[in-house]
Design a protein around this motif. Structure first.
Motif, PDB file in Angstrom:
ATOM      1  N   GLY A 246       2.354  42.940  75.193  1.00  0.00           N
ATOM      2  CA  GLY A 246       3.495  41.850  75.563  1.00  0.00           C
ATOM      3  C   GLY A 246       3.854  40.589  76.045  1.00  0.00           C
ATOM      4  N   ASP A 247       5.165  39.853  76.487  1.00  0.00           N
ATOM      5  CA  ASP A 247       4.822  38.823  77.619  1.00  0.00           C
ATOM      6  C   ASP A 247       6.020  39.290  78.112  1.00  0.00           C
TER       7      ASP A 247
ATOM      8  N   HIS B 214      11.234  34.724  90.305  1.00  0.00           N
ATOM      9  CA  HIS B 214      11.447  36.051  89.148  1.00  0.00           C
ATOM     10  C   HIS B 214      10.418  35.865  88.687  1.00  0.00           C
ATOM     11  N   VAL B 215      10.299  37.379  87.891  1.00  0.00           N
ATOM     12  CA  VAL B 215       9.337  37.502  86.422  1.00  0.00           C
ATOM     13  C   VAL B 215      10.106  38.919  85.445  1.00  0.00           C
ATOM     14  N   SER B 216       9.885  38.743  84.843  1.00  0.00           N
ATOM     15  CA  SER B 216      10.451  40.188  83.746  1.00  0.00           C
ATOM     16  C   SER B 216       9.259  40.611  82.900  1.00  0.00           C
ATOM     17  N   LEU B 217       9.123  41.556  82.480  1.00  0.00           N
ATOM     18  CA  LEU B 217       7.693  42.196  81.305  1.00  0.00           C
ATOM     19  C   LEU B 217       8.639  43.598  80.887  1.00  0.00           C
ATOM     20  N   PRO B 218       9.172  43.812  80.044  1.00  0.00           N
ATOM     21  CA  PRO B 218       9.401  43.998  79.089  1.00  0.00           C
ATOM     22  C   PRO B 218       8.023  45.613  78.729  1.00  0.00           C
ATOM     23  N   ILE B 219       8.640  46.389  79.434  1.00  0.00           N
ATOM     24  CA  ILE B 219       7.353  47.873  79.155  1.00  0.00           C
ATOM     25  C   ILE B 219       7.163  48.924  77.958  1.00  0.00           C
ATOM     26  N   SER B 220       8.691  48.676  77.958  1.00  0.00           N
ATOM     27  CA  SER B 220       9.344  49.496  76.715  1.00  0.00           C
ATOM     28  C   SER B 220      10.475  49.723  76.276  1.00  0.00           C
ATOM     29  N   ASP B 221      10.814  49.679  75.252  1.00  0.00           N
ATOM     30  CA  ASP B 221      12.350  50.054  74.967  1.00  0.00           C
ATOM     31  C   ASP B 221      12.748  50.542  76.083  1.00  0.00           C
TER      32      ASP B 221
ATOM     33  N   TYR C 189      -0.724  43.724  84.999  1.00  0.00           N
ATOM     34  CA  TYR C 189       0.099  44.867  83.941  1.00  0.00           C
ATOM     35  C   TYR C 189       0.598  44.142  82.835  1.00  0.00           C
ATOM     36  N   LYS C 190       0.845  42.875  83.138  1.00  0.00           N
ATOM     37  CA  LYS C 190       0.911  42.682  80.808  1.00  0.00           C
ATOM     38  C   LYS C 190      -0.604  43.122  80.519  1.00  0.00           C
TER      39      LYS C 190
END
Length: 142
Positions: free
Chosen positions: A27-28, A54-61, A21-22
């Motif tokens: 992003g990071d 747990h992992v978090s990936l911002p994909i937009s604002d 997905y990254k």
């Protein structure tokens, strides 16, 4: 205003899926915690240590894709078709990029095309079994 962020569970391949997905969204990760990173008294099994807690990936604002592996003690994952992750894009180009990237190795359920309701839209299951819809609405961008 509240934000709605999808949270995905995996059967041991969360890190692989989120690296995929990254590669599509860019992003990071803002967080990547393994079960081995938590205090010993909260660890259920030493064999779960390398699993992603747990992992978090911002994909937009304001939108963050989150996930984790599901250790065996929590029971098996049942994948279903009752939930899709729906992405609203800002251009045809972005729509094509995300559709082509995320559907690679998966199964296209509805090819990306212009629709009668005024959108550029497609649906697919990615190679991890996650269901997605990608939508660019012409009416909101004219």
């Amino acid at each position: 205003m509240a934000a709605l962020n999808p949270y995905l569970n995996f059967d041991g391949n969360c890190e692989e899926a989120f690296n995929f997905y990254k590669s599509v969204f860019g992003g990071d990760f803002t967080n990547l915690t393994r079960f081995s990173d938590v205090p010993k008294e909260y660890q259920a099994s030493p064999t779960d240590g390398q699993l992603v807690m747990h992992v978090s990936l911002p994909i937009s604002d304001g939108s963050v894709l989150m996930g984790s592996d599901r250790p065996a003690y929590m029971g098996a994952i049942t994948k279903g078709d009752s939930c899709y992750l729906s992405i609203t894009t800002t251009s045809e180009e972005e729509t094509q990029k995300l559709f082509n990237g995320l559907s690679a190795g998966g199964k296209v359920l509805m090819p990306l095309d212009k629709t009668f309701w005024g959108a550029y839209f497609g649906m697919f299951s990615d190679k991890y079994g996650v269901l997605w819809m990608v939508n660019y609405d012409y009416n909101q961008h004219s």
